[in-house]
Design a protein around this motif. Structure first.
Motif, mmCIF file in Angstrom:
data_model
loop_
_atom_site.group_PDB
_atom_site.id
_atom_site.type_symbol
_atom_site.label_atom_id
_atom_site.label_comp_id
_atom_site.label_asym_id
_atom_site.label_seq_id
_atom_site.Cartn_x
_atom_site.Cartn_y
_atom_site.Cartn_z
ATOM 1 N N THR A 9 10.446 -2.330 1.865
ATOM 2 C CA THR A 9 9.339 -1.437 1.574
ATOM 3 C C THR A 9 9.496 -0.958 0.142
ATOM 4 O OG1 THR A 9 9.236 -0.706 3.873
ATOM 5 C CG2 THR A 9 8.193 0.714 2.247
ATOM 6 N N GLY A 39 -4.236 -4.908 5.171
ATOM 7 C CA GLY A 39 -4.526 -3.640 4.509
ATOM 8 C C GLY A 39 -6.005 -3.343 4.536
ATOM 9 N N ASP A 40 -6.332 -2.075 4.508
ATOM 10 C CA ASP A 40 -7.724 -1.649 4.510
ATOM 11 C C ASP A 40 -8.434 -2.104 3.235
ATOM 12 O OD1 ASP A 40 -7.350 -0.331 6.933
ATOM 13 O OD2 ASP A 40 -6.862 1.573 5.963
ATOM 14 N N ALA A 43 -7.070 -1.480 -0.501
ATOM 15 C CA ALA A 43 -5.623 -1.254 -0.428
ATOM 16 C C ALA A 43 -4.849 -1.967 -1.530
ATOM 17 C CB ALA A 43 -5.082 -1.687 0.937
ATOM 18 N N THR A 129 2.005 -5.761 4.163
ATOM 19 C CA THR A 129 1.031 -4.732 4.507
ATOM 20 C C THR A 129 0.931 -3.769 3.336
ATOM 21 O OG1 THR A 129 1.617 -4.933 6.839
ATOM 22 C CG2 THR A 129 0.442 -2.935 6.180
ATOM 23 N N ARG A 131 -0.715 -0.226 1.863
ATOM 24 C CA ARG A 131 -1.310 1.046 2.298
ATOM 25 C C ARG A 131 -1.507 1.959 1.093
ATOM 26 N NH1 ARG A 131 3.220 0.815 6.242
ATOM 27 N NH2 ARG A 131 2.361 -0.119 8.129
ATOM 28 N N ASP A 132 -2.588 2.704 1.130
ATOM 29 C CA ASP A 132 -2.867 3.696 0.101
ATOM 30 C C ASP A 132 -1.770 4.755 0.150
ATOM 31 O OD1 ASP A 132 -3.854 5.873 -1.383
ATOM 32 O OD2 ASP A 132 -5.925 5.336 -0.922
ATOM 33 N N ARG A 138 0.400 2.372 -4.127
ATOM 34 C CA ARG A 138 0.316 1.646 -2.866
ATOM 35 C C ARG A 138 1.723 1.440 -2.321
ATOM 36 N NH1 ARG A 138 -4.016 3.135 -3.744
ATOM 37 N NH2 ARG A 138 -5.949 1.976 -3.858
ATOM 38 N N GLU A 139 1.839 1.601 -1.008
ATOM 39 C CA GLU A 139 3.086 1.242 -0.337
ATOM 40 C C GLU A 139 2.939 -0.197 0.132
ATOM 41 O OE1 GLU A 139 5.767 3.293 3.008
ATOM 42 O OE2 GLU A 139 3.857 2.497 3.780
#
Length: 161
Positions: A9, A39-40, A43, A129, A131-132, A138-139
């Motif tokens: 991560t 991701g959304d 993202a 993946t 993510r915001d 971003r992660e």
């Protein structure tokens, strides 16, 4: 889904950093590699994809969103097949596109929206993946299933980074 062989991560502080991470990953890709992106909307998948393509030797001007074509082939130092599963309803619809013939073939496969049809992934693959994480950050959570994807992940994001 089983437990990943290896995971990492990290935080990307900007779209440019996400692009650079993709660039490094693209430089490491080999024929047969499969990378799924989750991701959304917004993202950062597109920034990562453009970097991966550039790292794989694809001209920046060639990289487009395959949303309407489903799969877009790029020619660089190796064939790179960029797929977008957003508009597909299920595995049968994906099967009808011929996409599965590309998996494990002469190039690397990069798939956006893998979470929509997770069974599109082979047994061994790398999933990222995004993510915001606020503002432009971003992660990225990268998970490898199998020996080659774990090797790819370790080369891309070493533990002592």
């Amino acid at each position: 889904m089983s437990t990943p062989t290896l995971s990492r991560t990290l935080l990307s502080g900007s779209p440019e950093e996400t692009h650079r991470l993709g660039l490094r990953l693209g430089q490491l890709l080999q024929p047969g590699d499969f990378v799924g992106l989750v991701g959304d909307l917004g993202a950062g998948k597109t920034h990562l994809v453009r970097g991966v393509a550039e790292g794989a030797g694809v001209s920046r001007s060639e990289v487009a969103s395959p949303t309407f074509a489903i799969v877009y082939p790029y020619r660089g130092r190796l064939p790179l097949y960029h797929a977008d599963l957003y508009r597909l309803a299920d595995y049968d619809e994906l099967y009808a596109t011929g996409f599965l013939d590309l998996v494990g073939g002469d190039g690397a496969v990069l798939v956006e929206w893998l979470d929509r049809i997770p069974e599109a992934a082979p047994r061994e693959f790398l999933r990222i993946t995004l993510r915001d994480a606020g503002e432009e950050s971003r992660e990225l959570v990268a998970e490898a299933w199998g020996a080659r994807p774990a090797e790819l992940l370790e080369a891309w994001l070493p533990a002592n980074r």
